[in-house]
Design a protein around this motif. Structure first.
Motif, short mmCIF file in Angstrom:
data_model
loop_
_atom_site.label_atom_id
_atom_site.label_comp_id
_atom_site.label_asym_id
_atom_site.label_seq_id
_atom_site.Cartn_x
_atom_site.Cartn_y
_atom_site.Cartn_z
N TRP A 236 0.84 -1.12 -0.07
CA TRP A 236 0.00 0.05 0.26
C TRP A 236 0.82 1.34 -0.07
O TRP A 236 1.88 1.24 0.74
N SER A 237 0.50 2.15 -0.63
CA SER A 237 1.01 3.55 -0.85
C SER A 237 0.36 4.50 -1.01
O SER A 237 -1.09 4.34 -1.22
N VAL A 238 0.80 5.81 -1.30
CA VAL A 238 -0.17 6.85 -1.58
C VAL A 238 0.58 7.58 -2.85
O VAL A 238 1.66 7.96 -2.79
N GLU A 239 -0.05 7.67 -4.21
CA GLU A 239 0.45 8.23 -5.26
C GLU A 239 -0.77 9.17 -5.76
O GLU A 239 -2.02 9.01 -6.00
N ASP A 240 -0.49 10.41 -6.07
CA ASP A 240 -1.13 11.46 -6.91
C ASP A 240 -2.47 11.67 -6.00
O ASP A 240 -3.56 11.76 -6.52
#
Length: 238
Positions: free
Chosen positions: A54-58
């Motif tokens: 899981w990550s945060v992009e844009d």
């Protein structure tokens, strides 16, 4: 504030896969009086899950699996700071391959492996199950797309088909952004995708019906996939 563990920490300890390993001080179950955003668009504060997935992009939450490291079981990104009871949840989602879902009124079964069980608003790339109401680790499919189901105290279902499930699926667009709205008001549960109700359940089976619990996003076993979520907001029931 909870933040993702660094990749360096993960490399140093192969079993350290928590986004945030500590228990929250207390899970909030207060009555919602105003809308609350569950995602700040910058990081995964408030969420727990496998940091390698899981990550945060844009400004989006992204869950991603790869062919070289297939999942051995379903895993979830869990918002552990609140266990809302009655609410409307709105968000946008985009799926690439396989299967996912939005857990609500769910319970954490295995915190170390990020496993939850409970009501699920289903999502799938094949568009067979998107919009149905499924109970993860529980009673299975509670309502197919286009069904309004009343579950009795004894678990028996009274099923009414209010719309053609396949035709409802024409309004759902895998690989593109879609709106999901989930309404949980007492024992009355409703799913809406792109403004159209896709499934409805009145759950009178008090022994198994959930009245509150966590919200979580699923990555499903199977082929490599990518799942994106944004604009995740809890609202008071209208």
């Amino acid at each position: 504030m909870r933040h993702l563990l660094s990749l360096a920490v993960l490399a140093a300890c192969c079993t350290a896969v928590n986004v945030a390993a500590e228990e929250p001080d207390s899970a909030s179950t207060e009555k919602l009086t105003e809308s609350v955003s569950l995602f700040n668009g910058k990081d995964l504060s408030g969420w727990i899950g496998r940091e390698d997935l899981w990550s945060v992009e844009d400004g989006q939450i992204v869950g991603r699996t790869t062919a070289d490291k297939p999942l051995k079981q379903n895993t979830f990104l869990i918002y552990a700071d609140r266990e809302p009871a009655n609410f409307e949840l709105t968000l946008q989602f985009k799926i690439e391959n396989t299967n996912s879902g939005i857990q609500y009124r769910s319970k954490i079964i295995d915190r170390e492996k990020f496993v939850v069980g409970g009501y699920q608003a289903d999502i799938d790339f094949g568009n067979r199950y998107a919009g149905i109401l499924y109970e993860e680790k529980g009673r299975g499919i509670l309502a197919e797309r286009g069904q309004s189901v009343t579950i009795g105290e004894d678990g028996k279902k009274d099923v009414k088909q209010y719309a053609d499930g396949a035709k409802l699926g024409n309004g759902i667009h895998p690989g593109e952004w879609n709106d999901y709205r989930i309404v949980a008001n007492g024992n009355h549960l409703q799913h809406f995708i792109n403004g159209t109700m896709t499934a409805e359940v009145i759950d009178n089976q008090t022994e198994k019906a959930a009245t509150s619990g966590v919200i979580a996003f699923q990555l499903h076993v199977g082929g490599p996939m990518e799942m994106r979520f944004k604009n995740i907001v809890l609202h008071p029931v209208k």
